[in-house]
Design an enzyme around this catalytic site. Structure first.
Site, PDB file in Angstrom:
ATOM      1  N   GLY A  47       0.836  -1.210   0.000  1.00 26.74           N
ATOM      2  CA  GLY A  47       0.000   0.000   0.000  1.00 26.74           C
ATOM      3  C   GLY A  47       0.864   1.252   0.000  1.00 26.74           C
ATOM      4  O   GLY A  47       1.849   1.323   0.725  1.00 26.74           O
TER       5      GLY A  47
ATOM      6  N   ARG B 242      19.941   9.455  -3.910  1.00 32.13           N
ATOM      7  CA  ARG B 242      20.986  10.473  -3.748  1.00 32.13           C
ATOM      8  C   ARG B 242      22.221   9.879  -3.049  1.00 32.13           C
ATOM      9  O   ARG B 242      23.351  10.221  -3.379  1.00 32.13           O
ATOM     10  CB  ARG B 242      20.436  11.674  -2.961  1.00 32.13           C
ATOM     11  CG  ARG B 242      19.374  12.475  -3.719  1.00 32.13           C
ATOM     12  CD  ARG B 242      19.974  13.261  -4.875  1.00 32.13           C
ATOM     13  NE  ARG B 242      20.908  14.253  -4.390  1.00 32.13           N
ATOM     14  CZ  ARG B 242      20.595  15.519  -4.129  1.00 32.13           C
ATOM     15  NH1 ARG B 242      19.372  15.957  -4.369  1.00 32.13           N
ATOM     16  NH2 ARG B 242      21.493  16.364  -3.680  1.00 32.13           N
TER      17      ARG B 242
ATOM     18  N   ARG C 173       0.241  -4.810  -4.825  1.00 30.12           N
ATOM     19  CA  ARG C 173       0.241  -5.927  -3.883  1.00 30.12           C
ATOM     20  C   ARG C 173       0.267  -7.153  -4.779  1.00 30.12           C
ATOM     21  O   ARG C 173      -0.548  -7.273  -5.689  1.00 30.12           O
ATOM     22  CB  ARG C 173      -1.037  -5.944  -3.055  1.00 30.12           C
ATOM     23  CG  ARG C 173      -1.124  -4.801  -2.073  1.00 30.12           C
ATOM     24  CD  ARG C 173      -2.174  -5.111  -1.044  1.00 30.12           C
ATOM     25  NE  ARG C 173      -2.599  -3.923  -0.346  1.00 30.12           N
ATOM     26  CZ  ARG C 173      -1.953  -3.383   0.662  1.00 30.12           C
ATOM     27  NH1 ARG C 173      -0.818  -3.905   1.085  1.00 30.12           N
ATOM     28  NH2 ARG C 173      -2.417  -2.310   1.262  1.00 30.12           N
TER      29      ARG C 173
ATOM     30  N   GLY D 153       5.900  -2.470   3.399  1.00 29.81           N
ATOM     31  CA  GLY D 153       5.364  -2.936   4.679  1.00 29.81           C
ATOM     32  C   GLY D 153       5.672  -4.405   4.921  1.00 29.81           C
ATOM     33  O   GLY D 153       6.672  -4.925   4.423  1.00 29.81           O
ATOM     34  N   ASP D 154       4.770  -5.089   5.633  1.00 30.24           N
ATOM     35  CA  ASP D 154       5.080  -6.472   6.020  1.00 30.24           C
ATOM     36  C   ASP D 154       5.202  -7.411   4.820  1.00 30.24           C
ATOM     37  O   ASP D 154       6.133  -8.220   4.742  1.00 30.24           O
ATOM     38  CB  ASP D 154       4.072  -7.000   7.058  1.00 30.24           C
ATOM     39  CG  ASP D 154       2.625  -6.821   6.628  1.00 30.24           C
ATOM     40  OD1 ASP D 154       2.372  -6.219   5.562  1.00 30.24           O
ATOM     41  OD2 ASP D 154       1.735  -7.293   7.360  1.00 30.24           O
ATOM     42  N   GLY D 155       4.298  -7.274   3.857  1.00 30.95           N
ATOM     43  CA  GLY D 155       4.347  -8.132   2.668  1.00 30.95           C
ATOM     44  C   GLY D 155       5.641  -7.918   1.902  1.00 30.95           C
ATOM     45  O   GLY D 155       6.289  -8.877   1.457  1.00 30.95           O
ATOM     46  N   SER D 156       6.034  -6.655   1.770  1.00 30.85           N
ATOM     47  CA  SER D 156       7.269  -6.349   1.037  1.00 30.85           C
ATOM     48  C   SER D 156       8.484  -6.898   1.780  1.00 30.85           C
ATOM     49  O   SER D 156       9.440  -7.358   1.165  1.00 30.85           O
ATOM     50  CB  SER D 156       7.435  -4.840   0.881  1.00 30.85           C
ATOM     51  OG  SER D 156       6.235  -4.277   0.443  1.00 30.85           O
TER      52      SER D 156
ATOM     53  N   THR E 118       4.597   2.047   5.828  1.00 28.19           N
ATOM     54  CA  THR E 118       3.166   1.730   5.810  1.00 28.19           C
ATOM     55  C   THR E 118       2.472   2.740   6.707  1.00 28.19           C
ATOM     56  O   THR E 118       3.010   3.092   7.769  1.00 28.19           O
ATOM     57  CB  THR E 118       2.843   0.309   6.318  1.00 28.19           C
ATOM     58  OG1 THR E 118       1.431   0.234   6.598  1.00 28.19           O
ATOM     59  CG2 THR E 118       3.567  -0.083   7.587  1.00 28.19           C
TER      60      THR E 118
ATOM     61  N   ASP F  25       0.077   2.054   8.484  1.00 27.92           N
ATOM     62  CA  ASP F  25      -0.458   1.321   9.646  1.00 27.92           C
ATOM     63  C   ASP F  25       0.465   1.323  10.871  1.00 27.92           C
ATOM     64  O   ASP F  25       0.020   1.028  11.979  1.00 27.92           O
ATOM     65  CB  ASP F  25      -0.734  -0.143   9.266  1.00 27.92           C
ATOM     66  CG  ASP F  25      -1.729  -0.267   8.125  1.00 27.92           C
ATOM     67  OD1 ASP F  25      -2.457   0.711   7.857  1.00 27.92           O
ATOM     68  OD2 ASP F  25      -1.773  -1.333   7.487  1.00 27.92           O
TER      69      ASP F  25
ATOM     70  N   ASP G 110       2.574  -0.857  11.723  1.00 35.07           N
ATOM     71  CA  ASP G 110       2.505  -2.172  12.379  1.00 35.07           C
ATOM     72  C   ASP G 110       3.737  -3.037  12.114  1.00 35.07           C
ATOM     73  O   ASP G 110       3.687  -4.254  12.269  1.00 35.07           O
ATOM     74  CB  ASP G 110       1.232  -2.910  11.947  1.00 35.07           C
ATOM     75  CG  ASP G 110       1.176  -3.132  10.443  1.00 35.07           C
ATOM     76  OD1 ASP G 110       2.012  -2.574   9.710  1.00 35.07           O
ATOM     77  OD2 ASP G 110       0.284  -3.888   9.992  1.00 35.07           O
TER      78      ASP G 110
ATOM     79  N   GLY H 145      -5.796   0.697   9.224  1.00 37.65           N
ATOM     80  CA  GLY H 145      -4.773   0.256  10.171  1.00 37.65           C
ATOM     81  C   GLY H 145      -4.623  -1.250  10.209  1.00 37.65           C
ATOM     82  O   GLY H 145      -3.849  -1.781  10.991  1.00 37.65           O
ATOM     83  N   ARG H 146      -5.421  -1.912   9.385  1.00 38.72           N
ATOM     84  CA  ARG H 146      -5.496  -3.382   9.368  1.00 38.72           C
ATOM     85  C   ARG H 146      -5.704  -3.931  10.777  1.00 38.72           C
ATOM     86  O   ARG H 146      -6.631  -3.500  11.441  1.00 38.72           O
ATOM     87  CB  ARG H 146      -4.271  -3.997   8.686  1.00 38.72           C
ATOM     88  CG  ARG H 146      -4.343  -3.837   7.177  1.00 38.72           C
ATOM     89  CD  ARG H 146      -3.777  -4.993   6.399  1.00 38.72           C
ATOM     90  NE  ARG H 146      -4.656  -6.145   6.318  1.00 38.72           N
ATOM     91  CZ  ARG H 146      -5.734  -6.236   5.544  1.00 38.72           C
ATOM     92  NH1 ARG H 146      -6.127  -5.241   4.815  1.00 38.72           N
ATOM     93  NH2 ARG H 146      -6.449  -7.338   5.525  1.00 38.72           N
TER      94      ARG H 146
ATOM     95  N   ALA I 285     -11.301  12.217  20.745  1.00 36.69           N
ATOM     96  CA  ALA I 285     -12.415  11.291  20.514  1.00 36.69           C
ATOM     97  C   ALA I 285     -13.025  10.843  21.838  1.00 36.69           C
ATOM     98  O   ALA I 285     -12.328  10.748  22.857  1.00 36.69           O
ATOM     99  CB  ALA I 285     -11.910  10.081  19.739  1.00 36.69           C
TER     100      ALA I 285
ATOM    101  N   LYS J 223     -25.095  14.024  30.271  1.00 31.10           N
ATOM    102  CA  LYS J 223     -25.832  15.008  29.451  1.00 31.10           C
ATOM    103  C   LYS J 223     -24.982  15.633  28.342  1.00 31.10           C
ATOM    104  O   LYS J 223     -25.052  16.835  28.067  1.00 31.10           O
ATOM    105  CB  LYS J 223     -26.440  16.119  30.334  1.00 31.10           C
ATOM    106  CG  LYS J 223     -27.361  15.603  31.408  1.00 31.10           C
ATOM    107  CD  LYS J 223     -28.652  15.113  30.813  1.00 31.10           C
ATOM    108  CE  LYS J 223     -29.572  14.470  31.846  1.00 31.10           C
ATOM    109  NZ  LYS J 223     -30.445  13.444  31.315  1.00 31.10           N
TER     110      LYS J 223
ATOM    111  N   GLU K 165     -10.387  -0.088  11.584  1.00 25.73           N
ATOM    112  CA  GLU K 165     -11.116  -0.967  10.664  1.00 25.73           C
ATOM    113  C   GLU K 165     -11.069  -2.444  11.074  1.00 25.73           C
ATOM    114  O   GLU K 165     -11.956  -3.211  10.726  1.00 25.73           O
ATOM    115  CB  GLU K 165     -10.555  -0.833   9.239  1.00 25.73           C
ATOM    116  CG  GLU K 165      -9.108  -1.247   9.110  1.00 25.73           C
ATOM    117  CD  GLU K 165      -8.546  -1.138   7.705  1.00 25.73           C
ATOM    118  OE1 GLU K 165      -9.288  -0.831   6.764  1.00 25.73           O
ATOM    119  OE2 GLU K 165      -7.330  -1.376   7.550  1.00 25.73           O
TER     120      GLU K 165
HETATM  121  O1  F6P Z   1      -1.691  -1.531   4.786  1.00 23.20           O
HETATM  122  C1  F6P Z   1      -2.159  -0.260   4.517  1.00 23.20           C
HETATM  123  C2  F6P Z   1      -3.623  -0.285   4.292  1.00 23.20           C
HETATM  124  O2  F6P Z   1      -3.939   1.033   3.987  1.00 23.20           O
HETATM  125  C3  F6P Z   1      -4.497  -0.813   5.412  1.00 23.20           C
HETATM  126  O3  F6P Z   1      -4.664   0.119   6.415  1.00 23.20           O
HETATM  127  C4  F6P Z   1      -5.748  -1.189   4.667  1.00 23.20           C
HETATM  128  O4  F6P Z   1      -6.494  -2.192   5.310  1.00 23.20           O
HETATM  129  C5  F6P Z   1      -5.201  -1.703   3.401  1.00 23.20           C
HETATM  130  O5  F6P Z   1      -3.985  -1.034   3.185  1.00 23.20           O
HETATM  131  C6  F6P Z   1      -6.063  -1.544   2.190  1.00 23.20           C
HETATM  132  O6  F6P Z   1      -5.360  -2.105   1.138  1.00 23.20           O
HETATM  133  P1  F6P Z   1      -5.689  -2.129  -0.395  1.00 23.20           P
HETATM  134  O7  F6P Z   1      -4.776  -1.136  -1.033  1.00 23.20           O
HETATM  135  O8  F6P Z   1      -5.303  -3.509  -0.811  1.00 23.20           O
HETATM  136  O9  F6P Z   1      -7.121  -1.810  -0.564  1.00 23.20           O
END
Ligand code: F6P
Length: 343
Positions: free
Chosen positions: A11, A25, A72, A102-105, A125, A127, A129, A170-171, A186, A213, A223
């Protein structure tokens, strides 16, 4: 090394271009040629490269997205993939790689490193994470964008005496929700690391509205939160992406309906979604990306491989990619508890 490659995959996250620029550079300063793999790892097998020159990376420090495009992909998950990728890189005379992702990469980079191809990872990323580093490139910008959205929603929510659910990406981690929720005041933050039952959420709302009140509430929900709640899971969109990962977006709507039904308060939901991945990176992300990009190229050109650069407590660290790729970094209790003092 006389020629290195740079890949951006997974992502997109604001600050990716700044990291790409910095790594390039650093390489140019050592008279090393740089090629970018276009569309993630696929660039290697499809012979799709972009020669990166000083001009190509000029003026991109503030640009969101990635000029190399991203994907991806399942590539580097199946047997035989790594040979194809390495063959593609060698054909193009690339001797080492900076992998920004990110993690996949990082899992992909690990396969490459284990096969003996020199690679250094850069954590990127929104996220936040990834293990082994305090903050990933893109996270701070995502928090700022989320915070701006919540600030805007506050006026509306208050004027209409409503309950507003703001669902944030944020997965399976609650970093963005907790940081943006705390920064924007919040009234409740729901994250995957700390499950709240639907009844608890209703009780919290009733306490605020009926007892204290307050006329409105802003609920930030990550998410990936409350996924285990049967009712929500049933109602939730269960689409999967091409990698088989659940498509997480949509929880906010389900939650708004469930809360309205149970409490009678008027509930709405908003999903800033991909807005969090867009836009110009905030200065903190540009600076982090620049430090990590420079260091990744320096490490690679100094002969290191199989590591990912990061920062812990503002100090540079080098983690084994294997350690970064082995799991995800959850939001620590301390962070959630700090935020929870305000609701
Ligand atoms: O990993 C980053 C992220 O933005 C997550 O927060 C989200 O769930 C996901 O990518 C959405 O990914 P895609 O680009 O596959 O829709």
């Amino acid at each position: 090394m006389k020629h290195i490659g740079i890949v951006t995959s997974g992502g997109d996250a604001p600050g990716t271009n700044a990291a790409l620029r910095a790594a390039s550079r650093a390489a140019f300063a050592r008279s090393v040629k740089v090629s970018g793999l276009l569309h993630g790892w696929e660039g290697a097998v499809k012979n799709d490269f972009l020669e990166i020159t000083r001009d190509v990376v000029h003026g991109i420090v503030e640009r969101g997205g990635t000029i190399l495009h991203s994907r991806r992909t399942k590539l580097l998950t199946a047997k035989g993939d790594v040979e194809k990728v390495i063959a593609g890189l060698r054909r193009h005379k690339i001797e080492g790689l900076v992998a920004i992702g990110g993690d996949g990469s990082h899992r992909g980079a690990l396969v490459l490193a284990e096969a003996g191809f020199p690679v250094v990872g850069v954590p990127k990323t929104i996220d936040n994470d990834l293990l082994g580093t305090d903050f990933t490139i893109g996270f701070q910008t995502a928090v700022q964008t989320a915070c701006d959205c919540i600030d805007r929603l506050r006026a509306h929510t208050e004027s209409h005496d409503r309950v507003m659910i703001v669902e944030l990406m944020g997965r399976h981690a609650g970093w963005i929700a907790a940081f943006a929720g705390l920064a924007s005041g919040a009234d409740l933050i729901l994250v995957p690391e700390r499950m709240w039952g639907i009844d608890e959420v209703c009780d919290h709302l009733k306490q605020r509205h009926d007892v204290e009140k307050r006329n409105f509430s802003l609920i930030v929900v990550a998410e990936g939160a409350i996924e285990s709640q049967k009712m929500l899971r049933r109602a939730k969109d269960t689409r999967h992406d091409h990698l088989g990962r659940p498509h997480l977006g949509g929880l906010g709507d389900v939650l708004a309906r469930a809360l309205e039904e149970r409490t009678g308060y008027e509930c709405r939901s908003t999903q800033p979604g991909y807005l969090l991945r867009g836009g110009s990176p905030v200065a903190v992300d540009r600076l982090l990306a620049t430090r990590l990009g420079l260091r990744a190229a320096d490490c690679l050109l100094d002969g290191m491989s199989g590591i990912s650069v990061g920062e812990v407590g503002s100090k540079p660290v080098e983690n084994a990619i294997a350690d970064v790729a082995k799991g995800n970094k959850p939001l620590p209790d301390l962070e959630y508890e700090r935020a929870a003092r305000f609701f």
